[in-house]
Design a protein around this motif. Structure first.
Motif, short mmCIF file in Angstrom:
data_model
loop_
_atom_site.label_atom_id
_atom_site.label_comp_id
_atom_site.label_asym_id
_atom_site.label_seq_id
_atom_site.Cartn_x
_atom_site.Cartn_y
_atom_site.Cartn_z
N MET A 121 0.87 -1.18 0.00
CA MET A 121 0.00 0.00 0.00
C MET A 121 0.90 1.23 0.00
SD MET A 121 -1.26 -0.32 3.93
CE MET A 121 -1.52 -2.08 3.68
N LEU A 122 0.30 2.37 -0.32
CA LEU A 122 1.06 3.61 -0.35
C LEU A 122 1.00 4.36 0.97
CD1 LEU A 122 0.13 4.92 -3.91
CD2 LEU A 122 2.15 3.64 -3.21
N ASP A 123 -0.11 4.33 1.65
CA ASP A 123 -0.27 5.05 2.91
C ASP A 123 -1.01 4.16 3.89
OD1 ASP A 123 -0.42 6.82 4.95
OD2 ASP A 123 -1.60 8.34 3.89
N GLU A 124 -0.33 3.79 4.98
CA GLU A 124 -0.95 2.93 5.98
C GLU A 124 -2.05 3.65 6.75
OE1 GLU A 124 2.20 1.63 8.44
OE2 GLU A 124 3.04 0.24 6.97
N ILE A 174 -3.42 -2.29 16.78
CA ILE A 174 -2.69 -2.69 15.58
C ILE A 174 -1.29 -2.08 15.59
CG2 ILE A 174 -2.64 -2.50 13.07
CD1 ILE A 174 -5.67 -2.66 13.08
N ALA A 175 -1.21 -0.79 15.94
CA ALA A 175 0.11 -0.14 15.97
C ALA A 175 1.02 -0.76 17.01
CB ALA A 175 -0.07 1.35 16.24
N ALA A 176 0.45 -1.16 18.17
CA ALA A 176 1.27 -1.79 19.21
C ALA A 176 1.80 -3.14 18.74
CB ALA A 176 0.45 -1.94 20.48
N LEU A 232 16.20 6.01 24.28
CA LEU A 232 15.66 7.30 24.72
C LEU A 232 14.38 7.13 25.51
CD1 LEU A 232 15.81 10.41 24.59
CD2 LEU A 232 14.47 10.28 22.47
N PHE A 233 13.57 6.13 25.19
CA PHE A 233 12.28 5.95 25.84
C PHE A 233 12.32 4.91 26.95
CE2 PHE A 233 11.25 7.14 21.37
CZ PHE A 233 10.81 8.41 21.66
N GLN A 234 13.51 4.45 27.31
CA GLN A 234 13.61 3.53 28.42
C GLN A 234 13.24 4.23 29.72
OE1 GLN A 234 14.19 0.30 28.23
NE2 GLN A 234 14.57 0.28 26.02
N GLY A 235 12.34 3.64 30.49
CA GLY A 235 11.90 4.23 31.74
C GLY A 235 10.69 5.12 31.62
N CYS A 236 10.24 5.41 30.40
CA CYS A 236 9.05 6.24 30.23
C CYS A 236 7.79 5.42 30.48
CB CYS A 236 9.01 6.82 28.82
SG CYS A 236 10.31 8.03 28.49
N ASP A 237 6.71 6.14 30.66
CA ASP A 237 5.43 5.49 30.91
C ASP A 237 5.04 4.63 29.72
OD1 ASP A 237 2.51 5.05 31.18
OD2 ASP A 237 2.74 6.37 32.91
N ARG A 238 4.60 3.41 30.00
CA ARG A 238 4.24 2.48 28.93
C ARG A 238 3.08 3.01 28.11
NH1 ARG A 238 4.90 -3.15 28.16
NH2 ARG A 238 3.19 -4.16 27.03
N GLN A 239 2.11 3.63 28.78
CA GLN A 239 0.96 4.16 28.06
C GLN A 239 1.37 5.33 27.17
OE1 GLN A 239 -2.05 2.73 28.05
NE2 GLN A 239 -2.66 4.22 26.50
N MET A 240 2.40 6.10 27.57
CA MET A 240 2.87 7.18 26.72
C MET A 240 3.44 6.64 25.42
SD MET A 240 6.12 9.63 26.93
CE MET A 240 6.90 8.37 25.95
N ILE A 241 4.14 5.51 25.51
CA ILE A 241 4.68 4.89 24.29
C ILE A 241 3.55 4.41 23.40
CG2 ILE A 241 6.12 3.01 23.43
CD1 ILE A 241 7.81 3.22 25.91
N PHE A 242 2.49 3.87 24.00
CA PHE A 242 1.34 3.44 23.20
C PHE A 242 0.70 4.62 22.48
CE2 PHE A 242 0.56 -0.51 26.01
CZ PHE A 242 1.45 -1.22 25.23
N ASP A 243 0.55 5.74 23.18
CA ASP A 243 -0.02 6.93 22.54
C ASP A 243 0.89 7.44 21.44
OD1 ASP A 243 -2.09 6.70 24.28
OD2 ASP A 243 -1.45 8.30 25.62
N MET A 244 2.18 7.30 21.63
CA MET A 244 3.12 7.77 20.62
C MET A 244 3.07 6.91 19.36
SD MET A 244 7.18 8.45 21.13
CE MET A 244 7.48 6.69 21.27
N LEU A 245 2.74 5.63 19.51
CA LEU A 245 2.69 4.74 18.36
C LEU A 245 1.64 5.20 17.36
CD1 LEU A 245 3.03 1.25 20.09
CD2 LEU A 245 4.76 2.47 18.80
N ASN A 246 0.54 5.80 17.86
CA ASN A 246 -0.51 6.27 16.96
C ASN A 246 -0.06 7.46 16.13
OD1 ASN A 246 -2.73 4.59 17.02
ND2 ASN A 246 -3.61 5.53 18.84
N ARG A 247 0.96 8.19 16.61
CA ARG A 247 1.41 9.39 15.91
C ARG A 247 2.57 9.12 14.95
NH1 ARG A 247 -0.61 13.88 18.74
NH2 ARG A 247 -2.30 13.14 20.07
N LEU A 248 3.11 7.93 14.95
CA LEU A 248 4.24 7.62 14.06
C LEU A 248 3.77 7.52 12.61
CD1 LEU A 248 6.16 4.92 16.12
CD2 LEU A 248 6.70 7.32 15.91
N LYS A 249 4.59 8.05 11.72
CA LYS A 249 4.32 8.00 10.29
C LYS A 249 5.46 7.26 9.61
CE LYS A 249 1.90 12.43 10.44
NZ LYS A 249 1.87 13.82 9.94
N SER A 250 5.11 6.33 8.75
CA SER A 250 6.11 5.53 8.05
C SER A 250 6.46 6.19 6.72
CB SER A 250 5.58 4.10 7.81
OG SER A 250 6.53 3.33 7.11
#
Length: 719
Positions: free
Chosen positions: A439-442, A457-459, A471-489
């Protein structure tokens, strides 16, 4: 530090003295000048001078404390989250308890082992004779057989996710297809004979058994939704099934018309109610498409099966018509030669597809039959072709969209005369992106899903990569989950510049696949380091504040690289809800910024409080003011009067003059070597300011001729 000046007065030879004893002289305090001291003598320090020194030392300590406090406040304003204490982790994990020691083996096993040994060595006695009897050991049961025997049927079944139910639907669909395909054949073609009827009946009743198990065992255990809740209670599930239309059709499909075999013999026509269990067939299609990765393949097969079944029914009807007219009675009917089913099926294909080349019907029955065949063939075949087109179109919709995008982009570049090299790179990007991702855009694919499903799905896809970033070692696990939704490939081609040194940094990059190189040097081609999957770069520009958000290196893609991009604004929106993680990331960013910097050279502490000497010292100004008025003249007159009229009474001893102690710290020499000279209006007094090498200044007051008095003041000022 301001010090007390020391005044040096030149001694006079005719100064009056008091004679107390031969060879001794005592100074008369009343006849001594208040501003003079003996040559080479130093008076002890006064209380005011000692207090001044203590105050100066205290002021120096206070200045140091204020400077330290100012530095700390400046750092606090620069980084409000900085503190001496380490930030607590968002979710501190408890220390795992030590594993308990393994329990001792149960005594029953020991007893069993002892019993087995006794059984192996057991000796039987018969009629006074003892003889051992060998004990046979049973072979161990295979794992697959043990799993089958230990399997327990579930009390409730999820019809959407349970693969066991899908497998069971396959058997039900097989039984339904047996009846749908073979009942017409057995009714028309002479394939069922008294010699093989028992095999037909065996398969019939096996299919009926599958029908009964589906009604009794599986359908009453299917979960259902009522008011938003998933119901798993046995009684409720059974009552729900009994109230559905499917239960009624299942019961009708098992209506026992087979009892008529007693009167008519074994006629498969009485089994036509079995065809009414069509709900199981369509449900199996839905469940199978849900679990298949390429469901369009099954759709194509199913559509082809619909066409084949329509031809199958037409062949059966044609044989029945030929048998009704008489086999071989006319040219149009089947002549009874060869394989009856194959020849009739061939006729059905030519009729429904309207190929032509068929013999002309002669009787009214044949003409009507052929007309009906033509009309049904046209509609059935057109419907099948249209459905096949839809299935194939849905299967290739993604590729068609990709081709459309490529064609539109090429047309745009051609119209604006884009260089051929750029066009080739764009085409390469399209080709690699489509082959690697399909696909062109996920984001367009997942935009219709709710946020929770997109996060899941992102997780599953990206969490393993992002969680390994240091860099994200020790950060809140839920913060990493929220960040996964904002990642662009984003896919970069070989040699593409990901970021350049000095440009404004607004994104952070995480390498998903491929490699990138940090380059530099005079020619910009020297490779400093190669980063691979799981590495992160650009985080300094993303986390730094104030002027620190510029790129510090050039990064290029080495081969094809698939990168995750996290925007600075998106990260800021996420960190608002996770202050502890924000604090931790700020600390890590600060360490990264200061890691490669050399420590600043500390300025040597000199203990100086007074700044550089002004152009005109204050003491010099005060001396000028004294010299310009009548104050100094009055002091001279008082001095002369005191020398002419000595007093016999001893007054109080004046306080000792303060003693100046030079600072042990060397001071630089004053760059101005010229003396500063000033005279009074009547030219009777000359005031001179002479600098010394040690940094002190000599204030000299010279009286005109005839006065014979010279006063020197020494002011230790700093330059």
């Amino acid at each position: 530090m301001k010090t007390v000046p020391k005044i040096i007065v030149a001694p006079e030879s005719d100064s009056p003295r008091m004679q107390t004893a031969p060879g001794e002289e005592v100074e008369d305090p009343n006849m001594t000048d208040l501003l003079s001291v003996g040559e080479g003598l130093e008076r002890p320090m006064s209380a005011a001078s000692q207090t001044s020194i203590v105050v100066n030392e205290r002021l120096q300590e206070l200045v140091k404390l204020f400077k330290g406090r100012t530095e700390r406040v400046r750092e606090k304003l620069t980084d409000p989250d900085d503190s001496d204490e380490e930030s607590p982790s968002a979710s501190p994990a408890k220390k795992p308890a030590e594993a308990p020691p393994p329990p001792p083996p149960p005594p029953e096993e020991k007893k069993d082992a002892e019993g087995a040994a006794e059984e192996e060595e057991k000796i039987y006695e018969f009629m006074g004779y003892k003889f051992p009897v060998p004990q046979l050991k049973m072979p161990e049961m295979p794992d697959w057989l043990r799993a089958i025997l230990e399997y327990r049927f579930p009390s409730s079944i999820d019809p959407y996710t349970d693969l066991t139910y899908v497998v069971w639907l396959f058997f039900v669909t097989f039984a339904w297809n047996w009846n749908v395909w073979l009942i017409p054949v057995r009714c028309t073609f002479p394939y069922q004979t008294p010699e093989n009827v028992h095999w037909w009946l065996l398969m019939d009743y096996l299919c009926d058994t599958i029908y009964i198990l589906d009604i009794v065992v599986f359908q009453p255990r299917l979960q259902f939704v009522r008011g938003g809740d998933v119901v798993c209670d046995k009684k409720d599930m059974r009552e729900n099934y009994l109230q559905t239309e499917r239960f009624k059709m299942d019961v009708i499909s098992l209506f026992p018309l087979d009892v008529l075999y007693v009167f008519t013999g074994v006629k498969s026509l009485w089994r036509f109610p079995r065809i009414l269990k069509y709900n199981a067939f369509f449900e199996f299609n839905d469940r199978l498409e849900a679990v298949m990765s390429k469901a369009y393949i099954y759709r194509v097969i199913r559509t082809s099966a619909y066409l084949l079944y329509s031809l199958h029914c037409n062949a059966c009807i044609f044989y029945w018509g030929s048998d009704y007219e008489g086999l071989g009675s006319t040219k149009w009917v089947y002549n009874g030669k060869g394989n009856s089913y194959i020849r009739c099926y061939y006729f059905a294909v030519k009729t429904l597809i309207t190929i032509g080349g068929l013999p002309d019907p002669t009787t009214v029955f044949e003409i009507v039959f052929q007309l009906v065949n033509y009309f049904v063939g046209v509609f059935a075949f057109s419907i099948m072709i249209g459905q096949m087109r839809d299935v194939v179109g849905a299967a290739t919709a993604g590729e068609a969209y990709y081709r459309h995008c490529v064609d539109s982009t090429v047309k745009y570049m051609t119209s604006y005369r884009i260089p051929r090299e750029v066009q080739n790179r764009v085409k390469t990007w399209y080709d690699y992106t489509w082959k690697s991702q399909g696909m062109l855009d996920e984001q367009e694919l997942l935009v219709q899903l709710p946020d929770k499903m997109r996060l899941d799905i992102a997780a599953d896809v990206n969490y393993n990569i992002v969680s390994k970033v240091a860099l994200f070692q020790g950060c809140d696990r839920q913060m990493i989950f929220d960040m996964l939704n904002r990642l662009k490939s984003v896919v970069y081609l070989p040699g593409d510049s990901v970021c350049k040194k000095g440009e404004i940094g607004r994104e952070m990059y995480i390498i998903k696949a491929g490699e990138v190189q940090v380059v530099g040097g005079p020619d910009g081609k020297t490779v400093f380091v190669t980063l691979r999957a799981g590495s992160v770069f650009g985080e300094i520009s993303l986390l730094a504040g104030g002027g620190g958000n510029r790129r510090t290196a050039n990064v290029k893609a080495h081969g094809f690289a698939n990168l995750f991009i996290l925007d600075k604004k998106d990260l800021a929106d996420i960190l608002v809800h996770y202050p502890e993680s924000q604090k931790l990331l700020r600390k890590k960013a600060k360490k990264m910024l200061t890691k490669d910097k050399k420590p600043d050279e500390k300025v040597k502490e000199t203990g100086e409080v007074i700044t550089e000497r002004p152009e005109t010292p204050k003491l010099f100004k005060a001396a000028l003011e004294v010299a310009s008025g009548q104050t100094f003249a009055k002091l001279k007159e008082a001095y002369k009067g005191a020398t002419l009229e000595p007093s016999t009474s001893r007054g109080p001893v004046p306080p000792p003059s303060p003693v100046h102690r030079r600072s042990p710290i060397p001071r630089p020499r004053v760059p101005d070597d010229d003396d500063m000279v000033s005279e009074t209006t009547d030219s009777t007094m000359v005031i001179r300011m002479t600098p010394r090498i040690e940094g002190e200044e000599i204030l000299s007051v010279e009286v005109g001729p005839g006065e014979g008095v010279e006063v020197e003041e020494e002011e230790p000022s700093k330059t």
